[in-house]
Design an enzyme around this catalytic site. Structure first.
Site, PDB file in Angstrom:
ATOM      1  N   ASP A   1       0.881  -1.153   0.000  1.00  5.26           N
ATOM      2  CA  ASP A   1       0.000   0.000   0.000  1.00  5.26           C
ATOM      3  C   ASP A   1       0.930   1.217   0.000  1.00  5.26           C
ATOM      4  O   ASP A   1       2.133   1.103   0.201  1.00  5.26           O
ATOM      5  CB  ASP A   1      -0.930  -0.036   1.221  1.00  5.26           C
ATOM      6  CG  ASP A   1      -2.163   0.829   1.018  1.00  5.26           C
ATOM      7  OD1 ASP A   1      -3.190   0.592   1.671  1.00  5.26           O
ATOM      8  OD2 ASP A   1      -2.097   1.748   0.168  1.00  5.26           O
TER       9      ASP A   1
HETATM   10  C1  GLC Z   1      -4.293   4.365  -0.168  1.00  2.00           C
HETATM   11  C2  GLC Z   1      -5.235   3.181   0.039  1.00  2.00           C
HETATM   12  C3  GLC Z   1      -5.213   2.199  -1.098  1.00  2.00           C
HETATM   13  C4  GLC Z   1      -4.995   2.956  -2.395  1.00  2.00           C
HETATM   14  C5  GLC Z   1      -3.592   3.533  -2.383  1.00  2.00           C
HETATM   15  C6  GLC Z   1      -3.298   4.364  -3.646  1.00  2.00           C
HETATM   16  O1  GLC Z   1      -3.609   4.629   1.016  1.00  2.00           O
HETATM   17  O2  GLC Z   1      -5.102   2.462   1.251  1.00  2.00           O
HETATM   18  O3  GLC Z   1      -6.474   1.510  -1.089  1.00  2.00           O
HETATM   19  O4  GLC Z   1      -5.146   2.066  -3.515  1.00  2.00           O
HETATM   20  O5  GLC Z   1      -3.349   4.307  -1.215  1.00  2.00           O
HETATM   21  O6  GLC Z   1      -4.081   5.481  -3.672  1.00  2.00           O
END
Ligand code: GLC
Length: 701
Positions: free
Chosen positions: A232
């Site tokens: 993430d």
């Molecule tokens: C965010 C979210 C994830 C998302 C990523 C990119 O923190 O937790 O679901 O796809 O970052 O935006």
């Protein structure tokens, strides 16, 4: 890339390998997408673009968002219990990603609804892992049918937003395997996603992105996952640990991570074989991407066609919770007084990285007017003026354009005014909204899980005035997660749960109200009577003001598994959903073979309206050595549209392995008597029968 992936890796320098496993920081080719990998021109390796999210493609580039369809949120897709419809949504979303130059869509979000306060429940499917896995699989198949990768997230046990980047989730292996990992396992095996996103949180002491047991032993060796694992955004701490654990790609990526990896290899702290393994996993995905194939995207997705897909999915996902004395559907000529600012500030979805930028959102009031419903225009104007006036005040002013805020006070009409509208209209419709999003959880307080005082007083006022004239009240719930309903539902005659069903929300609400849509959605998550009844009382962890650890003491007893086993009455049970027609179940028989059971039965439409039914198959196991929930969902089937008098023969096949409990490192199906329970909800069981397994079965994980 002509050479095989392995040959290619052998030609790469250490620096090039380190560059490939760390994202480029931000998206360049498609500015405003969530992220991008680094290309290696010398070797013909293109960069690949990743974009959110589960409700639609989110690209906020060049200061202007790229218009993309706002599809129903994940909880609506799960409420359809219709993999076919969900696959169509995945396909449409995949097409939009494709035409905007996106190689991997960062969806589906599929974490289990452990607690109703979790801010991202709108973005996840269910409290049940089987429903989660089946809906996720359909979505992934749809997206990937367009040549765009899907990405299961967030792996794993990311069931709260509070301190999500550091909280340590302590959970038993049994609860992991049977509940929190099960949906991912089903989707990995059924739909072969190109990617998995490891979660922010720690799992039993180790960041998910640094957790070799999770990412290599379970995901790859156990389930045969052969795509790439990405972090993430900014997750975890130690890039070398992430490499070793099998987290192939670090997103969004920064140069310090590249340096750290190069240094670690040079110092012998990270073996180049491990780095090569991660590079190969990424290259095997890159060679499948549209970027690698040089696809010339148009930047013009077919939004018109996709609006219809969004409407159809929303129509299948709304849930009729209550309909006393067939209050609904309303006649087209019914005079309606609409209360609640949500009629104007209608929520199409939840907030955060999954937010969307559609060309339009049809509000409930706009939808009513467009469909020619007889809305009291004076009251509507009063609400429009009130919203405009309130949003001009500092305390209620939007901080960022286009991002909704919690509703302003709802009870601003006097008793006399409400009385006047009760006298001159036939029915009251009250819209109740609840905003939620990434980064924060709701609280078990008024305005959170409970109605605020002014929401409640508005309902009481409208109820008193309209019931005085023998007129009905309908509540429309425009919410992204369960809220408390038991204390006020007797004030009203019907409750239509539309959740946050995307840009077509107003049209869907109008059509459901007058019966052009016969609601066929079922709850994918329990509506508890009171927050005190919720089993995950340790949410969001300890210490309460700044949790660093959350222990899943309730173990496998999540949602209906808890309420049914320990005799706690919910407000509306898992699988609940009414229809404008009625269905009759009959002819249940079960055939047991060596590795599965076939559950056969019939569902007949015995009412006045055409409708679809979601028949659910629960199994209640023998009380053997291993403690188990009273019953668990093991299969389901949504009928086609059945005309009054029409019936459908249904067969649901359940692999015996799906009846297993996880105990001492194995999956065990205990010998004994099993009860098969077929119903319209987990608490509305219509048919029962039994079968006996003479000997127990066991399976390796
Ligand atoms: C965010 C979210 C994830 C998302 C990523 C990119 O923190 O937790 O679901 O796809 O970052 O935006």
């Amino acid at each position: 890339m002509s050479a095989s992936v392995k040959e290619l890796v052998s030609k790469m320098t250490l620096e090039e390998k380190a560059m490939l496993v760390v994202g480029a920081g931000k998206a360049r080719r498609v500015p405003g997408a969530a992220g991008e990998t680094r290309g290696i021109e010398r070797l013909g390796i293109p960069s690949i673009v990743t974009a959110d999210g589960p409700q639609g493609v989110r690209i906020e580039g060049d200061g202007k968002p790229y218009p993309a369809t706002a599809f129903p949120s994940a909880i609506v897709l799960a409420s359809t219990w219709n993999p076919e419809v969900v696959e169509k949504v995945g396909k449409a979303m995949g097409e939009e990603a494709k035409e905007y130059g996106v190689d991997i869509l960062l969806a589906p979000g599929m974490n289990i609804h452990r607690n109703p306060l979790c801010g991202r429940i709108f973005e996840y499917y269910s409290e049940d892992p089987i429903l989660t896995g089946e809906i996720a699989s359909a979505f992934v198949k749809g997206v990937q049918s367009q040549g765009v990768g899907a990405c299961l997230k967030h792996f794993a046990a990311n069931n709260q937003e509070t301190n999500r980047r550091l909280v340590d989730t302590i959970v038993s292996e049994r609860a992991l395997r049977e509940i929190y990992l099960r949906g991912f396992e089903i989707a990995v095996k059924k739909a072969k996603p190109w990617a998995v996103m490891s979660a922010y949180n720690k799992l039993n002491g180790k960041y998910c992105s640094e957790n070799e047991w999770l990412l290599t032993k379970v995901l790859r060796e156990g389930w045969g996952f052969d795509g790439l694992v990405m972090t993430d955004w900014g997750a975890g701490e130690n890039p070398v640990e992430q490499m070793k654990a099998g987290n192939d790609l670090l997103m969004p990526g920064n140069d310090d991570q590249v340096k750290a990896i190069i240094e670690a290899v040079k110092k012998g702290e990270l073996s180049e074989e491990v780095l090569d393994r991660n590079v190969e996993n990424i290259l095997k995905v890159i060679v499948k991407t549209l970027a690698f194939k040089g696809y010339k995207y148009s930047n013009k997705p077919d939004l018109e066609a996709h609006a219809k897909v969004a409407y159809e999915a929303a129509a299948e996902g709304i849930v009729l919770l209550k309909n006393k004395d067939s209050t609904l559907p309303l006649g087209k000529e019914t005079k309606i007084a609409v209360f609640g600012t949500g009629q104007i500030e209608t929520l199409r979805g939840g907030l955060g990285s999954g937010w969307t930028h559609p060309k339009y959102t049809v509000s409930i009031l706009e939808g009513f007017k467009e469909k020619g419903l007889k809305v009291d225009s004076e009251l509507a104007e009063k609400y429009e003026k009130y919203v405009e006036e309130m949003r001009s005040r500092e305390e209620y002013k939007p901080k960022r354009p286009g991002v909704p805020l919690p509703p302003p006070p709802q009870d601003f009409l006097s008793e006399e005014e409400v009385e006047k509208y009760a006298e001159r209209n036939d029915v009251a419709v009250v819209v109740v909204s609840r905003l939620s999003g990434e980064g924060w959880d709701l609280k078990p307080v008024k305005g959170g899980f409970y109605l605020s005082d002014d929401e409640k007083s508005l309902l009481e006022k409208v109820s008193k005035a309209f019931h005085k004239y023998g007129k009905k009240i309908v509540v429309i719930l425009n919410i992204g997660l369960p809220i408390e309903v038991a204390s006020w539902r007797d004030l009203v005659d019907a409750i239509l749960l539309i959740w946050q069903p995307g840009q077509e929300v107003g049209r869907v609400a109008a059509d459901a109200l007058i019966g052009l849509i016969n609601p066929s959605g079922k709850l994918p998550t329990t509506f508890p009577r009171d927050y005190e009844d919720v089993p995950s009382w340790s949410f969001p962890g300890e210490p309460p003001d700044n949790p660093v650890k959350v222990v899943y003491y309730e173990d496998i007893y999540v949602g209906y598994r808890y309420y049914d086993t320990f005799g706690v009455e919910p407000a509306y049970p898992f699988g609940h959903g009414l229809s404008y027609t009625e269905f009759e179940y009959s002819d249940l028989r079960v055939e047991v073979s060596a590795d599965s059971i076939k559950v056969k039965f019939k569902v007949k439409n015995v009412g006045k309206y055409p409708g679809k039914e979601v028949a659910q198959v629960y199994v209640s196991p023998p009380r053997g050595e291993i403690p188990k929930p009273l019953q668990e969902l093991k299969g389901f089937h949504k009928t086609r549209l059945l005309q009054p008098g029409e019936a459908e023969e249904i067969e649901v096949e359940i692999p015996l392995r799906l009846l297993a409990s996880y105990s001492c490192g194995k999956w065990l199906v205990e010998a004994g008597k099993y009860e098969v329970r077929v119903g319209a909800s987990s608490r509305d069981i219509r048919l029962r029968t039994e079968f006996t397994l003479e000997k127990s079965l066991s399976y390796e994980p």
